[in-house]
Design a protein around this motif. Structure first.
Motif, PDB file in Angstrom:
ATOM      1  N   GLU A 220      -8.587  56.072 -71.265  1.00  0.00           N
ATOM      2  CA  GLU A 220      -7.772  55.204 -72.126  1.00  0.00           C
ATOM      3  C   GLU A 220      -8.643  54.359 -73.052  1.00  0.00           C
ATOM      4  O   GLU A 220      -8.204  53.916 -74.104  1.00  0.00           O
ATOM      5  CB  GLU A 220      -6.884  54.299 -71.257  1.00  0.00           C
ATOM      6  CG  GLU A 220      -5.696  55.061 -70.674  1.00  0.00           C
ATOM      7  CD  GLU A 220      -5.025  54.334 -69.513  1.00  0.00           C
ATOM      8  OE1 GLU A 220      -4.061  54.902 -68.973  1.00  0.00           O
ATOM      9  OE2 GLU A 220      -5.461  53.231 -69.134  1.00  0.00           O
ATOM     10  N   GLN A 221      -9.886  54.111 -72.638  1.00  0.00           N
ATOM     11  CA  GLN A 221     -10.822  53.385 -73.500  1.00  0.00           C
ATOM     12  C   GLN A 221     -11.468  54.316 -74.521  1.00  0.00           C
ATOM     13  O   GLN A 221     -12.197  53.864 -75.403  1.00  0.00           O
ATOM     14  CB  GLN A 221     -11.931  52.727 -72.665  1.00  0.00           C
ATOM     15  CG  GLN A 221     -11.444  51.644 -71.739  1.00  0.00           C
ATOM     16  CD  GLN A 221     -10.645  50.596 -72.477  1.00  0.00           C
ATOM     17  OE1 GLN A 221     -11.151  49.963 -73.398  1.00  0.00           O
ATOM     18  NE2 GLN A 221      -9.401  50.435 -72.102  1.00  0.00           N
TER      19      GLN A 221
ATOM     20  N   ARG B 298     -10.445  44.308 -65.084  1.00  0.00           N
ATOM     21  CA  ARG B 298      -9.002  44.585 -65.212  1.00  0.00           C
ATOM     22  C   ARG B 298      -8.742  45.848 -66.024  1.00  0.00           C
ATOM     23  O   ARG B 298      -7.809  46.591 -65.740  1.00  0.00           O
ATOM     24  CB  ARG B 298      -8.304  43.367 -65.822  1.00  0.00           C
ATOM     25  CG  ARG B 298      -8.337  42.210 -64.833  1.00  0.00           C
ATOM     26  CD  ARG B 298      -7.477  41.051 -65.229  1.00  0.00           C
ATOM     27  NE  ARG B 298      -7.424  40.099 -64.117  1.00  0.00           N
ATOM     28  CZ  ARG B 298      -7.043  38.845 -64.239  1.00  0.00           C
ATOM     29  NH1 ARG B 298      -6.664  38.375 -65.422  1.00  0.00           N
ATOM     30  NH2 ARG B 298      -7.018  38.057 -63.183  1.00  0.00           N
ATOM     31  N   THR B 299      -9.578  46.080 -67.029  1.00  0.00           N
ATOM     32  CA  THR B 299      -9.393  47.290 -67.840  1.00  0.00           C
ATOM     33  C   THR B 299      -9.650  48.540 -67.002  1.00  0.00           C
ATOM     34  O   THR B 299      -8.819  49.447 -66.934  1.00  0.00           O
ATOM     35  CB  THR B 299     -10.366  47.275 -69.044  1.00  0.00           C
ATOM     36  OG1 THR B 299     -10.113  46.104 -69.805  1.00  0.00           O
ATOM     37  CG2 THR B 299     -10.176  48.503 -69.914  1.00  0.00           C
ATOM     38  N   TYR B 300     -10.822  48.574 -66.360  1.00  0.00           N
ATOM     39  CA  TYR B 300     -11.174  49.784 -65.600  1.00  0.00           C
ATOM     40  C   TYR B 300     -10.358  49.890 -64.306  1.00  0.00           C
ATOM     41  O   TYR B 300     -10.156  50.978 -63.774  1.00  0.00           O
ATOM     42  CB  TYR B 300     -12.670  49.816 -65.282  1.00  0.00           C
ATOM     43  CG  TYR B 300     -13.552  49.797 -66.520  1.00  0.00           C
ATOM     44  CD1 TYR B 300     -13.371  50.729 -67.540  1.00  0.00           C
ATOM     45  CD2 TYR B 300     -14.549  48.838 -66.674  1.00  0.00           C
ATOM     46  CE1 TYR B 300     -14.166  50.709 -68.680  1.00  0.00           C
ATOM     47  CE2 TYR B 300     -15.354  48.815 -67.809  1.00  0.00           C
ATOM     48  CZ  TYR B 300     -15.150  49.748 -68.807  1.00  0.00           C
ATOM     49  OH  TYR B 300     -15.931  49.720 -69.934  1.00  0.00           O
TER      50      TYR B 300
ATOM     51  N   GLU C  53     -12.399  40.885 -67.822  1.00  0.00           N
ATOM     52  CA  GLU C  53     -11.644  41.802 -68.690  1.00  0.00           C
ATOM     53  C   GLU C  53     -12.002  43.255 -68.349  1.00  0.00           C
ATOM     54  O   GLU C  53     -11.123  44.122 -68.267  1.00  0.00           O
ATOM     55  CB  GLU C  53     -11.982  41.480 -70.147  1.00  0.00           C
ATOM     56  CG  GLU C  53     -10.996  42.049 -71.147  1.00  0.00           C
ATOM     57  CD  GLU C  53     -11.437  41.739 -72.574  1.00  0.00           C
ATOM     58  OE1 GLU C  53     -11.853  40.594 -72.845  1.00  0.00           O
ATOM     59  OE2 GLU C  53     -11.383  42.663 -73.397  1.00  0.00           O
ATOM     60  N   SER C  54     -13.299  43.504 -68.154  1.00  0.00           N
ATOM     61  CA  SER C  54     -13.716  44.871 -67.795  1.00  0.00           C
ATOM     62  C   SER C  54     -13.138  45.285 -66.447  1.00  0.00           C
ATOM     63  O   SER C  54     -12.667  46.414 -66.284  1.00  0.00           O
ATOM     64  CB  SER C  54     -15.247  44.966 -67.715  1.00  0.00           C
ATOM     65  OG  SER C  54     -15.803  44.846 -68.975  1.00  0.00           O
TER      66      SER C  54
ATOM     67  N   ALA D  23      -8.445  55.342 -66.589  1.00  0.00           N
ATOM     68  CA  ALA D  23      -8.703  54.097 -67.325  1.00  0.00           C
ATOM     69  C   ALA D  23      -9.853  54.273 -68.319  1.00  0.00           C
ATOM     70  O   ALA D  23      -9.805  53.771 -69.443  1.00  0.00           O
ATOM     71  CB  ALA D  23      -9.021  52.971 -66.346  1.00  0.00           C
TER      72      ALA D  23
ATOM     73  N   GLN E 113     -15.497  37.999 -69.898  1.00  0.00           N
ATOM     74  CA  GLN E 113     -15.687  39.389 -70.318  1.00  0.00           C
ATOM     75  C   GLN E 113     -15.781  40.343 -69.134  1.00  0.00           C
ATOM     76  O   GLN E 113     -15.228  41.449 -69.180  1.00  0.00           O
ATOM     77  CB  GLN E 113     -16.962  39.510 -71.163  1.00  0.00           C
ATOM     78  CG  GLN E 113     -16.724  39.043 -72.577  1.00  0.00           C
ATOM     79  CD  GLN E 113     -17.987  38.985 -73.400  1.00  0.00           C
ATOM     80  OE1 GLN E 113     -18.048  38.264 -74.381  1.00  0.00           O
ATOM     81  NE2 GLN E 113     -18.997  39.712 -73.017  1.00  0.00           N
TER      82      GLN E 113
ATOM     83  N   ALA F 291      -7.201  49.097 -64.042  1.00  0.00           N
ATOM     84  CA  ALA F 291      -5.781  48.990 -64.399  1.00  0.00           C
ATOM     85  C   ALA F 291      -4.880  49.809 -63.470  1.00  0.00           C
ATOM     86  O   ALA F 291      -3.733  49.430 -63.226  1.00  0.00           O
ATOM     87  CB  ALA F 291      -5.582  49.448 -65.844  1.00  0.00           C
TER      88      ALA F 291
END
Ligand code: AMP
Length: 441
Positions: free
Chosen positions: A18-19, A99-101, A96-97, A15, A93, A103
């Motif tokens: 991907e960022q 969920r992003t990390y 969001e982090s 993840a 925010q 994923a």
């Protein structure tokens, strides 16, 4: 150091990759090993330093490891991690982090905050979540209605703890903490270690590891600071002129009051600048939409009170304009912290009228430097700008506590202060041909 050196799991490294991140930021390098080891942590780090990933990544890792989170096979219905944040925007925010990390971890997360319906939050929680991000008020609503079970929380994060104090959340936080299991990991992040933050740290944290990273914006090498001296009643016209002359896009404009933000946003809209206002009187939906439109570039301007000054993470924001200076100089640092992020350069432009000379002086003291000033032809101030300089070595004047609180929440109502009565002289600043060209002290 690379992320691969931190001992993070393959799902997390994927993840992160991907960022597009390869190198952990200083707060990540310092904090992640302590959190992975299960220690309590006290971290002095501002937003913009990468602090969110510094706690989210090791938390995700511990949750997915049966050794550090044995509950995982038993229940998902009660969150195992609670992140308390001061504002709705920050809650969104942080989620969001997470969920992003997270994923590729299969972990479930939710943010609960006020201003939106409580029922969808209740339904999502019933289906089970691992990580709960919450503002204190809405979390207490859920506790009151028994719609959240905090008895399985193994890690508590207090994010932007100093801001929690500024916003008067400390009693709420203590009430929430009483509902948590005694045995847990505690992580506290704060931009400052004011006395009250230290006291909270003392009562909540157990033998914490300490991490301190440099304030990103203190000397502000990345941010160009400029002041344009102008009369209060000419500020709107000057701002419109600047938008038209430079084709500005994505400008975050700060006002002191909700009323002032609305009035300015309206004026900009009328002049054809796509604008929204962001402050505490807006519904949560309107705030979320305004922020999304601003981030995506649909809006050229976002006019905000100081509630937007902390925690907002907007990539590559080129410019922050202080339509009015904040009363508390630290708020200037938070405002300009929205630009010059992640190594990019940025511009902080302040329109300063004669009645703001004390605020300007206090900000310069905080920055430990004078800010370059200029005067825009056609907008020459008629009121004096002379700033009384204190005798060398005199300590800065203390602000009354109430003024600090009101200004830092940015939610004081009422119109901006009118300019003071006219005085003679133009304040000694020489005229500049262009605001971004010649500048004069
Ligand atoms: P924060 O301090 O958590 O608000 O993060 C500030 C910004 O830095 C966010 O846009 C993050 O996505 C970004 N970021 C976090 N960690 C890294 C990293 N290791 N490398 C580059 N950018 C990062």
């Amino acid at each position: 150091m690379q992320f691969t050196d931190l001992g993070l799991s393959a799902e997390l490294l994927r993840a992160i990759g991907e960022q597009g991140y390869t190198t952990p930021t200083p707060v990540q390098q310092q904090a992640i090993p302590h959190i992975l080891a299960g220690r309590d942590l006290e971290a002095l780090a501002q937003t913009g330093t990468g602090k969110t990933a510094a706690f989210v990544l090791p938390i995700l890792q511990r949750l997915t490891n049966p050794l550090t989170s044995p509950l995982q096979k038993v229940t998902h219905t009660a969150p195992r991690v609670l992140v308390l944040v001061p504002t709705r925007e920050l809650a969104a925010q942080v989620l969001e982090s997470v969920r992003t990390y997270g994923a590729h971890t299969g972990l479930r997360s939710l943010a609960v905050f006020g201003g939106v319906g409580i029922n969808p939050q209740i339904q999502t929680m019933r289906r089970g979540i691992d990580i709960l991000v919450a503002t204190p008020g809405r979390l207490l609503d859920h506790l009151g209605q028994r719609t959240v079970d905090l008895s399985k929380v193994q890690t508590l994060v207090l994010d932007e703890a100093d801001r929690m104090f500024d916003m008067g959340f400390i009693r709420d936080i203590r009430r929430i903490i009483e509902r948590l299991p005694r045995e847990r990991q505690n992580l506290m992040f704060s931009a400052t270690f004011a006395a009250e933050v230290r006291e909270l740290a003392h009562t909540v944290l157990r033998n914490p590891a300490m991490v301190e990273v440099a304030r990103r914006n203190a000397p502000a090498e990345l941010v160009t600071h400029t002041v344009i001296k102008v009369d209060q009643d000419k500020k709107r016209d000057l701002l419109l002129h600047l938008f038209a002359a430079h084709g500005w896009h994505q400008v975050l404009v700060f006002c002191r009051t909700k009323h002032g933000s609305d009035a300015l946003a309206k004026k900009l809209e009328q002049a054809g600048v796509r604008t929204a206002a962001l402050h505490g009187n807006k519904s949560q939906n309107a705030r979320t939409r305004a922020l999304a439109d601003f981030k995506s570039g649909k809006l050229a301007a976002l006019v905000a009170t100081d509630i937007a000054a902390r925690g907002l993470d907007i990539d590559s924001l080129p410019r922050v304009v202080n339509f009015e200076l904040p009363n508390v100089p630290e708020d200037y640092i938070h405002r300009i912290g929205r630009t010059g992020r992640a190594g990019a350069s940025g511009e902080a432009l302040s329109l300063v009228s004669s009645d703001e000379r004390i605020q300007l002086r206090d900000i310069e003291r905080l920055l430990k430097r004078e800010i370059e000033t200029s005067i825009m032809p056609g907008f020459e101030p008629q009121h004096t700008h002379s700033v009384p300089r204190p005798a060398a070595g005199r300590p800065p004047a203390q602000k009354p506590a109430q003024a600090r609180t009101r200004s830092s929440t940015g939610e004081r109502s009422g119109a901006p202060r009118p300019p003071r009565p006219a005085r003679s002289g133009t304040g000694g600043a020489k005229p500049a041909s262009h605001h971004s060209g010649q500048r004069h002290r």
